[in-house]
Design an enzyme around this catalytic site. Sequence first.
Site, mmCIF file in Angstrom:
data_model
loop_
_atom_site.group_PDB
_atom_site.id
_atom_site.type_symbol
_atom_site.label_atom_id
_atom_site.label_comp_id
_atom_site.label_asym_id
_atom_site.label_seq_id
_atom_site.Cartn_x
_atom_site.Cartn_y
_atom_site.Cartn_z
ATOM 1 C CG HIS A 1 -1.973 -1.151 1.052
ATOM 2 N ND1 HIS A 1 -2.451 -1.834 2.139
ATOM 3 C CD2 HIS A 1 -2.551 -1.734 -0.035
ATOM 4 C CE1 HIS A 1 -3.281 -2.770 1.731
ATOM 5 N NE2 HIS A 1 -3.357 -2.738 0.419
ATOM 6 N NE ARG B 1 -9.598 2.553 8.029
ATOM 7 C CZ ARG B 1 -10.723 1.894 8.204
ATOM 8 N NH1 ARG B 1 -10.832 0.640 7.772
ATOM 9 N NH2 ARG B 1 -11.740 2.447 8.814
HETATM 10 P P1 NAI Z 1 -14.582 -0.251 8.932
HETATM 11 O O1 NAI Z 1 -14.027 1.049 8.541
HETATM 12 O O2 NAI Z 1 -15.807 -0.731 8.229
HETATM 13 O O3 NAI Z 1 -14.908 -0.265 10.492
HETATM 14 C C1 NAI Z 1 -14.151 0.420 11.379
HETATM 15 C C2 NAI Z 1 -14.748 0.264 12.773
HETATM 16 O O4 NAI Z 1 -13.764 0.751 13.673
HETATM 17 C C3 NAI Z 1 -16.010 1.075 12.986
HETATM 18 O O5 NAI Z 1 -16.978 0.292 13.619
HETATM 19 C C4 NAI Z 1 -15.553 2.180 13.921
HETATM 20 O O6 NAI Z 1 -16.531 2.600 14.805
HETATM 21 C C5 NAI Z 1 -14.442 1.482 14.677
HETATM 22 N N1 NAI Z 1 -13.536 2.415 15.332
HETATM 23 C C6 NAI Z 1 -12.913 3.473 14.776
HETATM 24 N N2 NAI Z 1 -12.177 4.095 15.704
HETATM 25 C C7 NAI Z 1 -12.352 3.417 16.857
HETATM 26 C C8 NAI Z 1 -11.838 3.572 18.170
HETATM 27 N N3 NAI Z 1 -11.012 4.562 18.481
HETATM 28 N N4 NAI Z 1 -12.215 2.674 19.111
HETATM 29 C C9 NAI Z 1 -13.022 1.651 18.806
HETATM 30 N N5 NAI Z 1 -13.550 1.467 17.575
HETATM 31 C C10 NAI Z 1 -13.213 2.339 16.620
HETATM 32 O O7 NAI Z 1 -13.431 -1.337 8.796
HETATM 33 P P2 NAI Z 1 -13.538 -2.822 8.235
HETATM 34 O O8 NAI Z 1 -13.791 -2.771 6.779
HETATM 35 O O9 NAI Z 1 -14.455 -3.596 9.111
HETATM 36 O O10 NAI Z 1 -12.048 -3.333 8.387
HETATM 37 C C11 NAI Z 1 -11.500 -3.780 9.611
HETATM 38 C C12 NAI Z 1 -10.029 -4.051 9.352
HETATM 39 O O11 NAI Z 1 -9.906 -5.010 8.284
HETATM 40 C C13 NAI Z 1 -9.232 -2.817 8.873
HETATM 41 O O12 NAI Z 1 -7.922 -2.927 9.362
HETATM 42 C C14 NAI Z 1 -9.209 -2.970 7.363
HETATM 43 O O13 NAI Z 1 -8.103 -2.315 6.771
HETATM 44 C C15 NAI Z 1 -9.100 -4.486 7.237
HETATM 45 N N6 NAI Z 1 -9.545 -5.004 5.946
HETATM 46 C C16 NAI Z 1 -10.824 -4.782 5.528
HETATM 47 C C17 NAI Z 1 -11.251 -5.304 4.322
HETATM 48 C C18 NAI Z 1 -12.651 -5.137 3.834
HETATM 49 O O14 NAI Z 1 -12.970 -5.609 2.731
HETATM 50 N N7 NAI Z 1 -13.538 -4.508 4.606
HETATM 51 C C19 NAI Z 1 -10.345 -6.113 3.473
HETATM 52 C C20 NAI Z 1 -9.033 -6.296 4.025
HETATM 53 C C21 NAI Z 1 -8.666 -5.753 5.215
#
Ligand code: NAI
Length: 399
Positions: free
Chosen positions: A206, A319
Amino acid sequence: MRAIQKVSVCGGGNAAHVVVPLLKNAGLKVTLYTPFFEEAARFTTGAARGGVIMIVDGQGQMQDPPDMVTSSPSVAAQSDMVLLVLPAFAHEPTLKALSPYLPPETVVGAIPARSGFELSSYHCLGGASQKRTIFCGQTLPWACRIIEYGHKVRVLGTKESVGLATVPAEAAVELSAWLSKHLQVHFHPMVSSLAVSLGNIGQVIHPGIMYGLLKDYRGAVWDEGEIPLFYQGVTEEIAGFMEHMSGEIMRTAALLSQDHGVDLHEVLTVREWLIRSYAPVIEDNSSLARAFCTNRSYRGLKVPVKQVAGGFVPDFQSRYLTEDIPFGLLYSKAVAKMVGCPTPCIDEVITAAGGWTGRHYLDDHGALSGQDLSAARIPQNYGIKVAGQLVQVSLGNYQ
Ligand code: NAI
């Protein structure tokens, strides 16, 4: 391992929407924890419409609500397993909130862990005083997007297999089997959490591609059709850059292995990782650049952008830079420093990205220093100054 019947899923994003119905479908009690009241209320409202529906293209769907949605860390901590499916910058606030209430036998893990998750866990959860099992998933198994909050999520793709390391390492086989069964994805045990951290390939791909594509960017506003392709935009020069960054990490791993006897054969080069992960969908692997450009899974994905008056500009708060550098590349840089491995390419990327994001981690000579270093997940921030100490923590011996 103690029987796991109750799991607290931490997160309210795309990944949490996938994990909840899978775990419920496997017969477990599931609590969804988000510290944000508004997010918890929206999740509750969405799930009340018949549960969280997970749609897997071509394979039907699965539908189940969590048993409970809570913003209370004391409630969320009362589980056999705490599973963080969160961006890495949210790991530490979550662990700190749960820490006062968490029973020592509760297993804690993150998928994806990114780099240094076990350091942060030990730091937040009481270190040596607790013989807790911690797990680190190498990547998120799914590409997934919420369709309706709390109610519907689409799985666009599922990885063939995901590496899993644990501290202590002996738990990896049993936990991989448990997660494989309950999340319906194959997890394979890895030898060391250090391999998850140094082998975190997002740290190379990335920031490496962002740097390569945008180093000559001078502020142009793009029409939608002008937004550059991300992976398919990889040139021989950009691929060469990634290979140099990857080489610096491989040399760091080799020195760590040689000096401390730790098995890091699971740390792969960017080329090995790409071929191993995507061989069937790569049309031409005659060079690394061609392998990126002809990988069908990457087709059409563009540089992250934000909308401005008149069009789009690169999103430097993406990110790809704000997670993959402080929770990836800086970890490797910090370990390289411990073992005396120079990292000129990694330094160049971290410095350029710092100019874009306004976060400063290195001085003019490439030494770890700067106003934002304390927010990076590097061993030195957890009192770990030498490589031998880092290896001991990866074995579960935190001093
Ligand atoms: P998302 O952006 O949909 O969800 C993020 C969550 O983190 C939200 O519920 C938000 O409220 C919470 N959050 C943010 N700041 C916070 C804090 N200070 N304390 C507690 N909670 C907090 O992310 P997603 O898509 O669920 O991804 C999760 C992980 O997986 C990330 O690292 C992402 O890069 C990785 N990932 C995601 C993919 C995808 O297709 N969604 C694919 C590959 C990796």
